[in-house]
Design a protein around this motif. Structure first.
Motif, short mmCIF file in Angstrom:
data_model
loop_
_atom_site.label_atom_id
_atom_site.label_comp_id
_atom_site.label_asym_id
_atom_site.label_seq_id
_atom_site.Cartn_x
_atom_site.Cartn_y
_atom_site.Cartn_z
N PHE A 50 -5.42 -4.66 -106.16
CA PHE A 50 -6.46 -5.34 -106.93
C PHE A 50 -5.81 -6.13 -108.05
CE2 PHE A 50 -6.32 -0.97 -108.79
CZ PHE A 50 -5.95 -1.28 -110.08
N SER A 51 -6.55 -7.07 -108.59
CA SER A 51 -6.06 -7.87 -109.72
C SER A 51 -7.13 -7.92 -110.79
CB SER A 51 -5.70 -9.29 -109.26
OG SER A 51 -6.81 -9.95 -108.71
N LEU A 52 -6.74 -7.59 -112.03
CA LEU A 52 -7.63 -7.62 -113.18
C LEU A 52 -6.91 -8.31 -114.34
CD1 LEU A 52 -9.07 -3.99 -112.88
CD2 LEU A 52 -10.26 -6.13 -112.34
N ILE A 109 -8.71 1.08 -117.26
CA ILE A 109 -9.59 0.07 -116.66
C ILE A 109 -10.98 0.20 -117.28
CG2 ILE A 109 -10.63 -0.78 -114.54
CD1 ILE A 109 -8.22 0.32 -113.03
N THR A 110 -11.45 -0.86 -117.90
CA THR A 110 -12.73 -0.79 -118.58
C THR A 110 -13.91 -0.74 -117.62
OG1 THR A 110 -14.11 -1.76 -120.32
CG2 THR A 110 -13.06 -3.29 -118.78
N THR A 117 -12.90 -7.35 -124.03
CA THR A 117 -12.17 -8.56 -123.68
C THR A 117 -10.67 -8.23 -123.58
OG1 THR A 117 -11.81 -9.15 -125.99
CG2 THR A 117 -13.85 -9.95 -124.94
N PRO A 118 -9.86 -9.12 -123.01
CA PRO A 118 -8.42 -8.88 -122.99
C PRO A 118 -7.83 -8.61 -124.38
CG PRO A 118 -8.95 -10.66 -121.50
CD PRO A 118 -10.23 -10.32 -122.24
N LEU A 135 -6.94 -3.02 -118.83
CA LEU A 135 -7.36 -4.02 -117.85
C LEU A 135 -8.87 -4.23 -117.92
CD1 LEU A 135 -5.25 -2.95 -114.73
CD2 LEU A 135 -4.72 -4.73 -116.41
N THR A 136 -9.27 -5.49 -117.81
CA THR A 136 -10.68 -5.84 -117.86
C THR A 136 -10.96 -6.97 -116.88
OG1 THR A 136 -12.49 -6.43 -119.38
CG2 THR A 136 -10.35 -7.48 -119.78
#
Length: 206
Positions: A50-52, A109-110, A117-118, A135-136
């Motif tokens: 996955f990518s966040l 992971i939010t 936000t980042p 990560l968001t």
């Protein structure tokens, strides 16, 4: 949360009579661990990249950390107790591991991308340990975040507050351990101590 029924249903029925050569996955599944948490290798959790979003909106992939033991902690920065407790426990566990702790990556992971936000995640996660990564997701990555929730059976329920910005979130509180090959191997309930977490992580490092 329990995986007893799921795991029982996934056990091979007659492995002793099989004439098929053992695959890499089956060999991994047969490895004996003595987890304080739950062994979830046969529960069908995760298994996909996955990518966040991380610091400064940089895209981070799960595969970026292959070769390390990865810890997935789900939560949000406005969480009053569960989330900081989980992160503190992992920070303590990694300290207990000494130099081996460098081979562990905690990803926070939010479940609240609207507020997390980042920039917020950049300040929050490393406050527990400088190597922790928050990560968001923005609107573009929201589907990806939802897919991660589905992969790891994360439930999220919004509890309204006095105004739209003061809500709380009820969410799944357990965490996951992913081995160096990228397989989800253990589920750790929120009640685990740092010593129990270090015990389980160490088995994946040895």
């Amino acid at each position: 949360m329990t995986y007893a029924t799921v795991l029982e249903a996934c056990q091979p029925q007659s492995a002793a009579t099989s004439t098929q050569p053992a695959s890499a996955d089956s060999i991994r599944s047969q490895h004996q661990y003595n987890f304080e948490g739950s062994d979830v290798r046969d529960a069908g959790l995760g298994g996909k990249d996955f990518s966040l979003l991380s610091t400064n909106g940089k895209t981070v992939h799960l595969r970026d950390y292959q070769g390390k033991v990865v810890v997935l902690v789900f939560g949000y920065t406005h969480c009053p107790d569960v989330c900081p407790t989980n992160l503190l426990a992992y920070a303590d566990a990694i300290n207990q591991l000494g130099q081996q702790g460098k081979q562990v990556q905690v990803l926070f992971i939010t479940v609240d991308p609207q507020r997390d936000t980042p920039q917020v995640m950049e300040a929050y996660a490393p406050a527990f340990n400088p190597d922790f990564v928050g990560l968001t997701a923005d609107k573009q990555h929201q589907k990806e975040l939802n897919d991660v929730f589905n992969q790891y059976k994360i439930a999220v329920h919004k509890v309204a507050g006095n105004n739209p910005d003061e809500y709380l979130l009820d969410h799944s509180t357990g965490t996951y351990l992913i081995d160096k090959q990228g397989f989800t191997v253990a589920y750790e309930p929120h009640s685990q101590t740092a010593t129990q977490l270090a015990h389980d992580i160490k088995q994946l490092l040895d």
